[in-house]
Design a protein around this motif. Sequence first.
Motif, mmCIF file in Angstrom:
data_model
loop_
_atom_site.group_PDB
_atom_site.id
_atom_site.type_symbol
_atom_site.label_atom_id
_atom_site.label_comp_id
_atom_site.label_asym_id
_atom_site.label_seq_id
_atom_site.Cartn_x
_atom_site.Cartn_y
_atom_site.Cartn_z
ATOM 1 N N VAL A 50 1.054 -0.996 -0.156
ATOM 2 C CA VAL A 50 0.175 -0.135 0.169
ATOM 3 C C VAL A 50 1.042 1.350 -0.071
ATOM 4 C CG1 VAL A 50 -1.961 0.976 0.805
ATOM 5 C CG2 VAL A 50 -1.913 -1.536 1.304
ATOM 6 N N VAL A 51 1.138 2.376 -0.882
ATOM 7 C CA VAL A 51 1.462 3.408 -1.147
ATOM 8 C C VAL A 51 0.337 4.770 -1.645
ATOM 9 C CG1 VAL A 51 3.790 1.868 -1.240
ATOM 10 C CG2 VAL A 51 1.980 2.951 -3.587
ATOM 11 N N ASN A 52 1.447 5.647 -1.174
ATOM 12 C CA ASN A 52 1.088 6.973 -1.395
ATOM 13 C C ASN A 52 -0.903 6.838 -1.254
ATOM 14 O OD1 ASN A 52 2.285 9.318 -2.462
ATOM 15 N ND2 ASN A 52 2.022 8.680 -4.181
ATOM 16 N N SER B 174 14.202 9.407 2.269
ATOM 17 C CA SER B 174 14.672 9.608 0.759
ATOM 18 C C SER B 174 14.521 8.686 0.375
ATOM 19 C CB SER B 174 15.165 11.073 0.188
ATOM 20 O OG SER B 174 17.368 10.024 0.785
ATOM 21 N N GLU B 175 14.775 7.538 1.139
ATOM 22 C CA GLU B 175 15.403 6.193 0.535
ATOM 23 C C GLU B 175 13.660 5.837 -0.110
ATOM 24 O OE1 GLU B 175 16.134 1.532 1.842
ATOM 25 O OE2 GLU B 175 16.931 3.758 2.669
ATOM 26 N N ARG C 18 7.889 9.689 -6.203
ATOM 27 C CA ARG C 18 8.277 10.934 -6.344
ATOM 28 C C ARG C 18 7.080 12.225 -6.591
ATOM 29 N NH1 ARG C 18 12.790 12.598 -8.499
ATOM 30 N NH2 ARG C 18 13.148 14.473 -7.775
ATOM 31 N N PHE C 19 6.068 11.214 -6.391
ATOM 32 C CA PHE C 19 5.004 12.560 -6.771
ATOM 33 C C PHE C 19 3.787 11.640 -5.639
ATOM 34 C CE2 PHE C 19 6.583 12.601 -10.757
ATOM 35 C CZ PHE C 19 6.862 14.076 -10.593
ATOM 36 N N ASP C 20 3.031 13.009 -5.018
ATOM 37 C CA ASP C 20 1.931 12.190 -3.352
ATOM 38 C C ASP C 20 0.449 11.656 -4.171
ATOM 39 O OD1 ASP C 20 0.810 14.726 -4.456
ATOM 40 O OD2 ASP C 20 0.795 15.513 -2.563
ATOM 41 N N PRO D 1 9.778 16.574 -3.335
ATOM 42 C CA PRO D 1 12.063 16.820 -2.812
ATOM 43 C C PRO D 1 12.065 15.780 -2.447
ATOM 44 C CG PRO D 1 10.417 18.063 -0.792
ATOM 45 C CD PRO D 1 9.401 17.481 -1.743
ATOM 46 N N ALA D 2 13.645 16.354 -3.258
ATOM 47 C CA ALA D 2 14.785 15.063 -3.160
ATOM 48 C C ALA D 2 14.603 14.175 -2.022
ATOM 49 C CB ALA D 2 15.634 15.341 -4.110
#
Length: 491
Positions: free
Chosen positions: A306-308, A455-456, A462-464, A471-472
């Motif tokens: 499950v992500v984002n 950041s890993e 990269r996008f919500d 940001p990186a």
Amino acid sequence: MFYITDTMKYLSTLFLSILFSVPFVACDDENGFSSDPSLLLEFSSDTITFDTLFTDINSPSAGIVVRNPHGDGVRISSVQLASGGTSGFSVLVDGQYGDFMRDLEVRANDSIFVLASVHLDRNNKDIPFLVKDSLLFNLESGVQQKVLLMAYGRDVVVMRGVTFANDTVIGAGHYVIHDSLIVAENTTLSIAPGTTLYFHDKAFMKIFGTLDAVGTLHEPVVMRGDRTDKMFPYLPYDRIPGQWDGVTFASSSNNNRLIHCDVHSANYGVKVESGDTETQRITIESSKIHNFHGNALELVNAQATVVNSLLANAQGNCVKVVGGDVSFVHCTIANFYVWKQRDVALALHNSIDGVPAPLRGALFANCVVAGSKNDEVMGYLTNYGDTIPDARNYRFENSLINTVAEGDSCFVNNVFDNSEEEPFGAAHFRIIDHDNFVYDFHLSDSARARAIANSEYSELLRFDIDGVERPAMNADAGCYQYVELPESEEE
């Protein structure tokens, strides 16, 4: 002792009625009503509006109050639909039903009620359309007043007790589901971007095969109840949990995807039953699962990613994990459910009714776990010792968590939010409005989830959920990257 018979009672009552009614009836007939054109009726609203009705399905009723605020009565010669009844609207005015009603009265400082409904014919287009009519009140004085009738309609496809036994694609459109929608074993149902499934009361979806529901940022796949009206002017039924049953993935179901989906306001949300723990059961990405009587997401002996995603507001748990191997990255798990007494945002189990269900892995990285209680994470974990490897294996990294975890090495680089100040967690989000049941889980400018992400993991996402680039370095935890509101939108 005197005995009054029923006949005597009737005659006495009749006599008194005649005695006292003569002068008053004369007054009402001769002086109680006026044809003065300046005496206008007042309407509680000048428009009766229906939002997003489905064609070929009768609407619920909506109404207004018609009031006479004057010291004299007002007679209405007729009330009629301007269209003559061809628009699909029908009305009930003070007990008279139809498209043309005669000889109505509104006595001094009194009121009558108007109820309207509408039946819309198919438009044969996949875009909403507007139907208008007017309800004309022709007063005895010669004055005409009117109320506007408006209905926004949409064509839908109605499905009743459908079982898909062959691979099928549901094209973009709008579908009303009655009873059930079943996907048989060894069958894949694909749902195209821009599809909305409206489930009727108690209707459900159960997948024995595979569900591939893949929307896009601007054209999500939506699963919701079929009521488009409102309980109160400020409260659409769509904000009320329990409008339909929910979505269940059976033990035989594997390799399911929910991407850019919005599942809400059911008895339960997404339930994955115990199955093959060596196979990916479900992937949920950039989706919203919120507002349920039961659990929002329940994973039992499942391998799941499950992500984002947003998992919010449940009387049960927003996330309930029972055994299996699961990972949650950049998710917001928030429980501010207020309809009844509730459970916590996140619950971890490693047994089912005393039978081991090993929690081989449960990762929560760059997440927000918050709510209105002072502890929103509960672990129902039994130590099975050496008999079951990895029976209680969990890890929280770089997350904002509303819990107490002192001395627990499985919590790494987290921010804990378990202060005694109420309301717990609400300050982290843009809107927590219990009065109107409006919840916006975008981060507030004071949210402690800002700039704490690892950041890993952020580099992989990269996008919500809104498509905002992270940001990186030093991205925010949760499914939303903080965005400053324009001044015009700030409260």
